[in-house]
Design an enzyme around this catalytic site. Structure first.
Site, PDB file in Angstrom:
ATOM      1  CE  LYS A 171      -4.230   1.273   0.293  1.00  0.00           C
ATOM      2  NZ  LYS A 171      -5.402   0.538  -0.256  1.00  0.00           N
TER       3      LYS A 171
ATOM      4  CG  ASP B 124      -7.260   3.801  -0.897  1.00  0.00           C
ATOM      5  OD1 ASP B 124      -8.040   2.627  -0.928  1.00  0.00           O
ATOM      6  OD2 ASP B 124      -7.239   4.632   0.040  1.00  0.00           O
TER       7      ASP B 124
HETATM    8  P1  NDP Z   1     -13.041   7.735  -2.985  1.00  0.00           P
HETATM    9  O1  NDP Z   1     -11.893   9.044  -2.707  1.00  0.00           O
HETATM   10  O2  NDP Z   1     -13.397   7.764  -4.401  1.00  0.00           O
HETATM   11  O3  NDP Z   1     -14.195   8.330  -1.825  1.00  0.00           O
HETATM   12  C1  NDP Z   1     -14.094   8.167  -0.531  1.00  0.00           C
HETATM   13  C2  NDP Z   1     -15.333   8.729  -0.066  1.00  0.00           C
HETATM   14  O4  NDP Z   1     -15.505   8.753   1.562  1.00  0.00           O
HETATM   15  C3  NDP Z   1     -15.738  10.163  -0.282  1.00  0.00           C
HETATM   16  O5  NDP Z   1     -17.334  10.226  -0.560  1.00  0.00           O
HETATM   17  C4  NDP Z   1     -14.969  10.866   0.753  1.00  0.00           C
HETATM   18  O6  NDP Z   1     -15.761  12.131   1.080  1.00  0.00           O
HETATM   19  C5  NDP Z   1     -15.480  10.187   1.924  1.00  0.00           C
HETATM   20  N1  NDP Z   1     -14.478  10.125   2.744  1.00  0.00           N
HETATM   21  C6  NDP Z   1     -13.224  10.086   2.807  1.00  0.00           C
HETATM   22  N2  NDP Z   1     -12.462  10.165   3.846  1.00  0.00           N
HETATM   23  C7  NDP Z   1     -13.387  10.535   4.743  1.00  0.00           C
HETATM   24  C8  NDP Z   1     -13.396  10.941   6.383  1.00  0.00           C
HETATM   25  N3  NDP Z   1     -12.150  11.058   7.070  1.00  0.00           N
HETATM   26  N4  NDP Z   1     -14.515  11.102   6.949  1.00  0.00           N
HETATM   27  C9  NDP Z   1     -15.571  10.837   6.032  1.00  0.00           C
HETATM   28  N5  NDP Z   1     -15.887  10.734   4.950  1.00  0.00           N
HETATM   29  C10 NDP Z   1     -14.701  10.396   4.232  1.00  0.00           C
HETATM   30  O7  NDP Z   1     -12.373   6.666  -2.425  1.00  0.00           O
HETATM   31  P2  NDP Z   1     -13.005   5.180  -2.617  1.00  0.00           P
HETATM   32  O8  NDP Z   1     -14.328   5.030  -2.936  1.00  0.00           O
HETATM   33  O9  NDP Z   1     -11.881   4.622  -3.694  1.00  0.00           O
HETATM   34  O10 NDP Z   1     -12.579   4.212  -1.442  1.00  0.00           O
HETATM   35  C11 NDP Z   1     -13.319   4.057  -0.130  1.00  0.00           C
HETATM   36  C12 NDP Z   1     -12.829   3.181   0.691  1.00  0.00           C
HETATM   37  O11 NDP Z   1     -12.961   1.974   0.198  1.00  0.00           O
HETATM   38  C13 NDP Z   1     -11.394   3.418   1.362  1.00  0.00           C
HETATM   39  O12 NDP Z   1     -11.494   2.932   2.817  1.00  0.00           O
HETATM   40  C14 NDP Z   1     -10.630   2.495   0.460  1.00  0.00           C
HETATM   41  O13 NDP Z   1      -9.406   2.138   1.082  1.00  0.00           O
HETATM   42  C15 NDP Z   1     -11.426   1.279   0.202  1.00  0.00           C
HETATM   43  N6  NDP Z   1     -11.262   0.519  -0.899  1.00  0.00           N
HETATM   44  C16 NDP Z   1     -11.189   1.460  -2.337  1.00  0.00           C
HETATM   45  C17 NDP Z   1     -11.157   0.487  -3.348  1.00  0.00           C
HETATM   46  C18 NDP Z   1     -11.264   0.695  -4.633  1.00  0.00           C
HETATM   47  O14 NDP Z   1     -11.322   0.022  -5.571  1.00  0.00           O
HETATM   48  N7  NDP Z   1     -11.398   2.304  -4.932  1.00  0.00           N
HETATM   49  C19 NDP Z   1     -10.631  -1.165  -3.143  1.00  0.00           C
HETATM   50  C20 NDP Z   1     -10.858  -1.630  -1.910  1.00  0.00           C
HETATM   51  C21 NDP Z   1     -11.165  -0.828  -0.818  1.00  0.00           C
HETATM   52  P3  NDP Z   1     -15.130  13.360   0.001  1.00  0.00           P
HETATM   53  O15 NDP Z   1     -15.675  13.502  -1.003  1.00  0.00           O
HETATM   54  O16 NDP Z   1     -15.606  14.605   0.885  1.00  0.00           O
HETATM   55  O17 NDP Z   1     -13.580  13.409   0.136  1.00  0.00           O
END
Ligand code: NDP
Length: 444
Positions: free
Chosen positions: A126, A166
């Site tokens: 990571k 991510d």
């Molecule tokens: P994105 O950046 O596309 O979206 C993240 C979302 O979560 C956004 O809506 C963001 O809000 C919100 N968010 C981020 N940090 C916080 C926080 N501290 N408090 C509240 N809301 C928060 O990321 P992903 O959708 O890709 O990833 C989401 C999760 O899934 C993570 O844990 C990631 O590690 C996991 N994941 C992702 C994969 C992938 O293929 N993308 C694969 C496996 C796991 P805002 O828009 O305001 O930033």
């Protein structure tokens, strides 16, 4: 003191100020007790658990870049190459101000077992940076990505380490990083996944984590004589995972009524309008207030609160430790039957334990969100054979992987007397393959 507890204590002592890493190690190692008990003398002699919790390599580097006003900024870049026993390191790059070494280590550690569970030949890693992409111009994003890759390129490669997206790293960032890697190496290779479709990306990769989450949930429900049809679902997040989880949930006959971002959340009694959400988050990169402005059935709430909604199923898809014990209690009070983790470690330790005690169907992240990395591995296969598969072919493989994965963790949980406990099932099933490979490769 048991071997497992000795190793946990050492991790806490030797890695101070890394609470998320401690949390992940504790969760995994404690659930491995039944396997460790059967092999304790050999594992101790080989220091297997000590080797498992120590990354093979961890990189920390300076990333300097210039903003649109000529101001120089300095961020910190990380890549933790945790375990390559079963394949090249594989895992995403997180760009978020909260990123630090402990967070990258927790994610990298979890990734080892998740990648093993996919059944595909990928090790765990990571990376990321404390850079905040929010509010930056495209040129500033490019400047950061190029600078980041100018150090990272010497440590990665299609057969060494293959990073992906991510939080904060989507198609735009992967494109800039790939361009810089290619320029520095003078080589076009599958070194990153999540690439654009016209330069080696895989169809269905964008959808894969969210879709995979629904495929595994669907299988688990079917095995209990239940179905997604007509179920009300609460989702948190409004990013890549959340958007495609909502899309697939609707396709499978459920209704998703919430989504959230880091400032607030939406309740939409008519069901989330995915096309509108995509427009706001993927195209305009705006706040969720814009969703409520455009949709009369939706109400915007400031701050946390998504888990107070009455729902049958909860899908946390935002970030780590976003579903607390009080949220779990509220969900159970409201009649929730299943919680499946789209984000990495979104439930706190006490929330997870409470949901397990209450016999709620609980699908932990390393199993439930493995569809993303599994499809990244399919992108690597396509790059190696220099071919493109159809959306249908990738999606079908993804479904098969998620269904098999469910049965693997179900079988492992049953085998060790923890029927229905998929935290234990996923950790054991993921661990067994990695431990066997480490054992076969000698003391390295
Ligand atoms: P994105 O950046 O596309 O979206 C993240 C979302 O979560 C956004 O809506 C963001 O809000 C919100 N968010 C981020 N940090 C916080 C926080 N501290 N408090 C509240 N809301 C928060 O990321 P992903 O959708 O890709 O990833 C989401 C999760 O899934 C993570 O844990 C990631 O590690 C996991 N994941 C992702 C994969 C992938 O293929 N993308 C694969 C496996 C796991 P805002 O828009 O305001 O930033």
């Amino acid at each position: 003191m048991s071997y497992v507890n000795e190793v946990i204590d050492r991790v806490i002592q030797e890695n101070p100020n890394e609470p998320e890493f401690h949390q992940a190690v504790k969760e995994v190692l404690l659930s491995l007790e039944p396997v460790v008990a059967q092999n304790e003398a050999q594992f101790r002699r080989d220091a297997l658990l000590e080797r498992l919790v120590n990354p093979e390599r961890q990189l920390k580097f300076r990333v300097s870049w210039i903003d649109d006003n000529g101001q120089v900024h300095v961020n910190t870049g990380y890549r933790v190459q945790f375990n390559s026993a079963i394949g090249p390191y594989k895992g995403g790059l997180r760009l978020h101000p909260s990123v630090n070494l402990g967070i990258i280590k927790f994610l990298g550690f979890e990734q080892i077992f998740k990648n093993s569970l996919t059944g595909l030949p990928i090790g765990g890693g990571k990376g990321g940076s404390d850079f905040d992409p929010k509010g930056k111009s495209d040129r500033e994003i490019m400047a950061f990505c190029q600078s980041f890759m100018t150090e990272l390129f010497r440590h990665i490669g299609a057969d060494t380490d293959v990073p992906a997206g991510d939080i904060g790293t989507g198609a735009r960032e992967i494109g800039f990083m790939f361009g810089q890697y290619k320029r520095l190496r003078n080589q076009f290779e599958g070194v990153l996944t999540g690439k654009g479709l016209n330069f080696g990306g895989s169809l269905a990769r964008t959808e894969a984590t969210g879709y995979g989450l629904l495929y595994i949930l669907d299988e688990a429900l079917k095995c209990r004589g239940l179905s997604l049809t007509g179920k009300t679902i609460a989702v948190s997040g409004a990013g890549n995972v959340a958007i495609y989880a909502i899309e697939k949930a609707h396709q499978l006959g459920a209704k998703v009524v919430t989504c959230s971002d880091s400032t607030g959340w939406i309740y939409d009694e008519a069901g989330i309008d995915v096309a509108l959400l995509k427009e706001i988050k993927e195209v305009k990169r705006a706040r969720l207030t814009a969703y409520a402005d455009a949709r009369p059935s939706a109400v915007y709430h400031e701050g946390r609160g998504v888990w107070s909604t009455k729902c049958d199923i909860a899908l946390p898809c935002a970030t780590q430790n976003e579903l607390h014990l009080a949220d779990a209690e509220q969900l159970v009070k409201n009649g929730v039957i299943a919680v499946a983790e789209g984000a990495n470690m979104p439930s706190t330790e006490d929330a997870t334990n409470y949901l397990l005690e209450q016999k709620i169907l609980f699908l932990p992240a390393k199993a439930a969100n493995a569809g993303g990395v599994a499809t990244s591995a399919l992108e690597m296969s396509q790059n190696s054979e220099r071919l493109h598969w159809t959306f249908e072919k990738v999606d079908k493989k993804l479904q098969e992987i998620m269904v098999n994965l469910y049965h693997n963790i179900d079988d492992a949980a049953k085998k060790y007397g923890f029927e229905g406990n998929y935290v234990v099932g996923a950790n054991i099933a993921g661990f067994e393959k990695v431990a066997q490979a480490m054992n076969a490769q000698g003391i390295v």
